[in-house]
Design an enzyme around this catalytic site. Structure first.
Site, PDB file in Angstrom:
ATOM      1  N   ASP A  47      69.316  72.274  56.743  1.00  0.00           N
ATOM      2  CA  ASP A  47      70.728  72.655  56.690  1.00  0.00           C
ATOM      3  C   ASP A  47      70.898  73.719  55.617  1.00  0.00           C
ATOM      4  O   ASP A  47      70.026  73.937  54.770  1.00  0.00           O
ATOM      5  CB  ASP A  47      71.600  71.443  56.366  1.00  0.00           C
ATOM      6  CG  ASP A  47      73.065  71.662  56.726  1.00  0.00           C
ATOM      7  OD1 ASP A  47      73.364  72.664  57.404  1.00  0.00           O
ATOM      8  OD2 ASP A  47      73.903  70.833  56.342  1.00  0.00           O
ATOM      9  N   GLU A  61      71.352  78.573  56.558  1.00  0.00           N
ATOM     10  CA  GLU A  61      70.759  77.664  57.541  1.00  0.00           C
ATOM     11  C   GLU A  61      69.371  78.133  57.949  1.00  0.00           C
ATOM     12  O   GLU A  61      68.444  77.312  58.080  1.00  0.00           O
ATOM     13  CB  GLU A  61      71.680  77.556  58.758  1.00  0.00           C
ATOM     14  CG  GLU A  61      72.939  76.756  58.464  1.00  0.00           C
ATOM     15  CD  GLU A  61      74.061  76.994  59.452  1.00  0.00           C
ATOM     16  OE1 GLU A  61      75.038  76.223  59.431  1.00  0.00           O
ATOM     17  OE2 GLU A  61      73.973  77.964  60.250  1.00  0.00           O
ATOM     18  N   ASP A  66      72.178  70.864  62.535  1.00  0.00           N
ATOM     19  CA  ASP A  66      73.540  70.853  63.062  1.00  0.00           C
ATOM     20  C   ASP A  66      74.079  72.273  63.236  1.00  0.00           C
ATOM     21  O   ASP A  66      75.278  72.456  63.428  1.00  0.00           O
ATOM     22  CB  ASP A  66      74.470  70.013  62.181  1.00  0.00           C
ATOM     23  CG  ASP A  66      74.520  70.488  60.745  1.00  0.00           C
ATOM     24  OD1 ASP A  66      74.932  71.641  60.515  1.00  0.00           O
ATOM     25  OD2 ASP A  66      74.160  69.714  59.848  1.00  0.00           O
ATOM     26  N   ASP A  93      71.870  68.106  54.245  1.00  0.00           N
ATOM     27  CA  ASP A  93      73.155  68.595  53.754  1.00  0.00           C
ATOM     28  C   ASP A  93      73.316  68.288  52.257  1.00  0.00           C
ATOM     29  O   ASP A  93      73.785  69.124  51.484  1.00  0.00           O
ATOM     30  CB  ASP A  93      74.288  67.949  54.553  1.00  0.00           C
ATOM     31  CG  ASP A  93      75.663  68.366  54.057  1.00  0.00           C
ATOM     32  OD1 ASP A  93      76.034  69.535  54.252  1.00  0.00           O
ATOM     33  OD2 ASP A  93      76.345  67.521  53.457  1.00  0.00           O
ATOM     34  N   HIS A 100      48.468  97.400  38.352  1.00  0.00           N
ATOM     35  CA  HIS A 100      47.702  97.211  37.113  1.00  0.00           C
ATOM     36  C   HIS A 100      47.145  98.545  36.593  1.00  0.00           C
ATOM     37  O   HIS A 100      47.145  99.566  37.293  1.00  0.00           O
ATOM     38  CB  HIS A 100      46.545  96.238  37.349  1.00  0.00           C
ATOM     39  CG  HIS A 100      45.569  96.735  38.382  1.00  0.00           C
ATOM     40  ND1 HIS A 100      44.600  97.667  38.110  1.00  0.00           N
ATOM     41  CD2 HIS A 100      45.442  96.423  39.689  1.00  0.00           C
ATOM     42  CE1 HIS A 100      43.900  97.920  39.197  1.00  0.00           C
ATOM     43  NE2 HIS A 100      44.388  97.177  40.174  1.00  0.00           N
ATOM     44  N   GLU A 121      44.668  90.891  45.337  1.00  0.00           N
ATOM     45  CA  GLU A 121      44.302  92.058  46.141  1.00  0.00           C
ATOM     46  C   GLU A 121      43.569  91.636  47.415  1.00  0.00           C
ATOM     47  O   GLU A 121      43.062  90.516  47.533  1.00  0.00           O
ATOM     48  CB  GLU A 121      43.430  93.017  45.310  1.00  0.00           C
ATOM     49  CG  GLU A 121      42.934  94.275  46.022  1.00  0.00           C
ATOM     50  CD  GLU A 121      44.042  95.187  46.550  1.00  0.00           C
ATOM     51  OE1 GLU A 121      44.760  94.767  47.479  1.00  0.00           O
ATOM     52  OE2 GLU A 121      44.168  96.322  46.045  1.00  0.00           O
TER      53      GLU A 121
END
Length: 353
Positions: free
Chosen positions: A6, A47, A71, A121, A160, A234
């Site tokens: 949810d 969601e 839902d 939820d 780097h 890498e």
């Protein structure tokens, strides 16, 4: 396994969070919970983020099949393929969810009423309760000029400094080489430059020594600890590690030729650019789920940085072969919670001048 997910937004768009639960299908036992605050976003974005988090948790648990229950009619119908994904902000999230689901043997999607989705939820609301900032909700009324909505995660990408392999332009993948004296100087200059950036909330680095040394220079200046993330490592160049371009081409002429134009081609005993792409996407999702809406410095290498810029631009694989990145080059990309992104800077080395 069962995934219940949810997401919610207080303002739609407004401060948003997601929750996800993984259960054992037979016993109903809760195997994992995930929740996260994602900044300012819409209900639908939250969601989708909950779905992605739940699917990733199921993958981590070794699920072979998953029944997703939500839902959100929109997410269920779109993921089931019955509804088209028309809104541009939903398309990247839909693709990401499909990609994660592709790592599972079988995934089904079922709509359930909200009262049957209480645990997910609750987790989403806990995420919002813990991180909600009213001033961000105000900002939701003013979307980005591109249409992006929400508080972006600003990612400063830093390559780097110099190593002995980069001096001779040799393939330098998983070999753990330290910075040279010149590399340390480059890292120091980059650190001085980035230490003037306000609001850096985290420094996240590849595990390899050359990236860690570069990251530590900045950490020492701004008083943060370096967080290591394996996803920023890498490319594994396999048998080409330590070879020059010419030496690798001579050693494996056909494979090397294909590798230069086909991102699915692996170096002998190495990793393809497609595999790197998937790995960096997972790392980015994980990092943003932890630090959403903040400014971060990611210290990494040529291929992961190019890959993240490619993802921000939403362009094809040829980008990898046409983009050049210098040692301690600085790039900036912003990723919005609704799936939009914006590239602000690429390969700036003004600090070395």
């Amino acid at each position: 396994m069962i995934v219940e997910a949810d997401g919610g937004s207080r303002g739609n768009p407004g401060p948003a969070g997601y929750g996800a639960v993984v259960r054992d299908k037979l016993s109903g036992e809760t195997l994992a919970e995930r929740k996260g605050f994602i900044g300012v976003a819409t209900n639908n974005v939250a969601e989708y983020q909950g779905l992605i988090a739940g699917l990733r948790a199921a993958v981590e648990l070794g699920a072979e099949s998953v029944d997703v229950r939500m839902d959100s009619k929109l997410v269920v119908e779109q993921m089931s393929g019955r509804w088209k994904v028309k809104h541009p902000s939903m398309q990247p999230l839909h693709r990401e969810a499909r990609e994660v689901a592709g790592g599972l043997g079988r995934v089904t999607y079922e709509w359930i009423p909200r009262e049957r989705n209480k645990q997910a939820d609750r987790l989403a609301n806990e995420a919002m309760d813990g991180e909600t900032k009213p001033q961000k909700a105000e900002g939701a009324k003013q979307p980005h000029w591109s249409g992006a909505v929400g508080e972006p995660t600003r990612i400063i990408l830093l390559r780097h400094g110099q190593t002995r392999l980069s001096v001779d332009r040799r393939y330098s993948g998983r070999g753990d080489h330290p910075l040279t004296e010149t590399g340390l100087e480059q890292a120091e200059k980059a650190a001085r430059r980035l230490s003037t950036v306000d609001g850096i909330a985290g420094i996240i680095s590849s595990p390899l020594q050359r990236a860690q040394q570069t990251a530590q220079k900045l950490a020492d200046k701004i008083g943060l600890e370096v967080v290591t993330h394996q996803g920023l490592i890498e490319t594994d160049f396999g048998d080409w590690e330590g070879l020059t371009f010419a030496e690798a081409s001579e050693r494996d002429p056909e494979v090397h030729r294909r590798w230069l134009g086909d991102t699915a081609q692996k170096p002998p005993n190495g990793e393809s650019f497609d595999e790197v792409h998937a790995r960096v996407r997972r790392a980015r999702t994980d990092i943003i789920s932890r630090y959403g809406g903040k400014t971060l410095v990611l210290v990494s290498h040529v291929t992961p940085i190019k890959t993240m810029l490619r993802q921000a631009l939403d362009v094809g694989p040829q980008f990898l072969f046409r983009m050049h990145l210098d040692l301690t080059g600085v790039s900036i990309a912003e990723f919005y919670p609704d799936g939009h992104a914006s590239v602000k800077l690429v390969n700036d080395t003004s600090h070395l001048g």
